[in-house]
Design an enzyme around this catalytic site. Sequence first.
Site, PDB file in Angstrom:
ATOM      1  N   LYS A  43      67.481  72.483  37.373  1.00 29.21           N
ATOM      2  CA  LYS A  43      66.465  72.953  38.311  1.00 29.21           C
ATOM      3  C   LYS A  43      65.423  72.199  37.549  1.00 29.21           C
ATOM      4  O   LYS A  43      64.334  73.120  37.286  1.00 29.21           O
ATOM      5  CB  LYS A  43      66.474  74.177  38.802  1.00 29.21           C
ATOM      6  N   ASP A  89      78.329  79.571  37.249  1.00 26.34           N
ATOM      7  CA  ASP A  89      79.203  80.720  38.010  1.00 26.34           C
ATOM      8  C   ASP A  89      78.992  80.584  39.515  1.00 26.34           C
ATOM      9  O   ASP A  89      79.891  80.538  40.009  1.00 26.34           O
ATOM     10  CB  ASP A  89      78.354  82.103  37.568  1.00 26.34           C
TER      11      ASP A  89
HETATM   12  C1  IPM Z   1      83.204  84.677  36.610  1.00 27.71           C
HETATM   13  C2  IPM Z   1      82.722  86.152  36.685  1.00 27.71           C
HETATM   14  C3  IPM Z   1      81.890  86.791  35.846  1.00 27.71           C
HETATM   15  C4  IPM Z   1      80.713  86.018  35.629  1.00 27.71           C
HETATM   16  C5  IPM Z   1      81.464  88.317  36.289  1.00 27.71           C
HETATM   17  C6  IPM Z   1      82.530  88.922  36.266  1.00 27.71           C
HETATM   18  C7  IPM Z   1      80.709  88.736  35.021  1.00 27.71           C
HETATM   19  O1  IPM Z   1      81.964  85.978  38.014  1.00 27.71           O
HETATM   20  O2  IPM Z   1      83.744  84.768  35.330  1.00 27.71           O
HETATM   21  O3  IPM Z   1      82.630  83.548  36.951  1.00 27.71           O
HETATM   22  O4  IPM Z   1      79.654  85.790  36.378  1.00 27.71           O
HETATM   23  O5  IPM Z   1      80.790  85.001  34.794  1.00 27.71           O
HETATM   24 MG    MG Z   2      81.881  83.949  39.144  1.00 23.53          MG
END
Ligand code: IPM
Ligand code: MG
Length: 356
Positions: A191, A247
């Site tokens: 970004k 994520d």
């Molecule tokens: C992932 C999950 C994790 C993250 C959570 C559970 C902390 O969503 O492995 O993608 O955000 O990394």
């Molecule tokens: Mg995740």
Amino acid sequence: MTKNIAVLPGDGIGPEIIAEAIKVLNKVAEKFGHEFKFTYVDIGGCSIDKYGVPITEDGMEKCKNAHSVLLGAVGGPKWDGCDPSIRPEKALLKVRKELGLFANLRPTKLFPQLADASPLKESVMGEGIDLLIVRELTGGVYFGDRDTSEKNGELVATDIMSYSQHEIERIGRVAFETARKRGKKLASVDKANVLDTSRLWRKIMHELKEEYSDVEYSDILVDNTAMQLIKNPTQFDVLVTENMFGDILSDEASMLTGSIGMMPSASLSEGTLGMYEPIHGSAPDIAGQNIANSLGTILSAAMMLRYSFNMADEADAIEGAVNSVLDKGYRTADIMQDGCVRLGCKEMGDAVSDCI
Ligand code: IPM
Ligand code: MG
């Protein structure tokens, strides 16, 4: 070969899906003459209930001393009210950080048998989906300072996102090297029109691209990436991005494969120690009902064999077996289609194991 594996089943559907991956690993061991030794460690809510912390120091030591770590999932509504410092997710972040697992590989591959399970039209899916998200895993806003305090009579919350040069460079190298072994195309997602962390990210990627001139490189903004993944997903080969963008985009991309339950991941360090886990969560709503999809975890075990143990034939055997069960028309509830046979989490593990 003898390998010690720390097994962290976790919460919700974690124990069910892990049991199936262990079943498959035992079959591989028998077939290929290896010995896999499993050391179980509590992580997440179940550890909070037993010990008051989401992972104990003894548990951390067991992970550090293993040849690799296999994880199910953590968290659930029962622990949502916990103090943020001991939330279940905190343990996952601690393991990632303390084991130095900065490179998270999330392959997004559509098995052709599941083309109908994907929400996208066949015309958009083209020849099929086969992309890889390389997510930075130990930096950014996940690990910056955070605070909630009262200022001027109201609560103000802050989460700091920061990236240093070396953090960007090492994940960039993993991405370029991986792209080199695949379709030789790399898109770096940022970004940079708003964030300083992204501008530094882009600067370092541009320095690296001079070294990897055989890889076709492009920059793409994260919001546009979210759109392009739906509009024209086959344009991508490897995508590299920072922790939180990765994520979000990996959950979005997972739907291209028909179900988030299909998607494995590998979290790698500078050495051979890695952690392997499906990208989905603990799905407390379906826990204990034998309906979860165990394939994401089984495919994560295959990645473990490939990346941490250098056992390519063994990994191929698992991936081939998953392909065979899908060919036979076996499906868990999340990928069920007309004319197929619905299997439970356990029965899917049996079917894969039988095909090895
Ligand atoms: C992932 C999950 C994790 C993250 C959570 C559970 C902390 O969503 O492995 O993608 O955000 O990394
Ligand atoms: Mg995740």
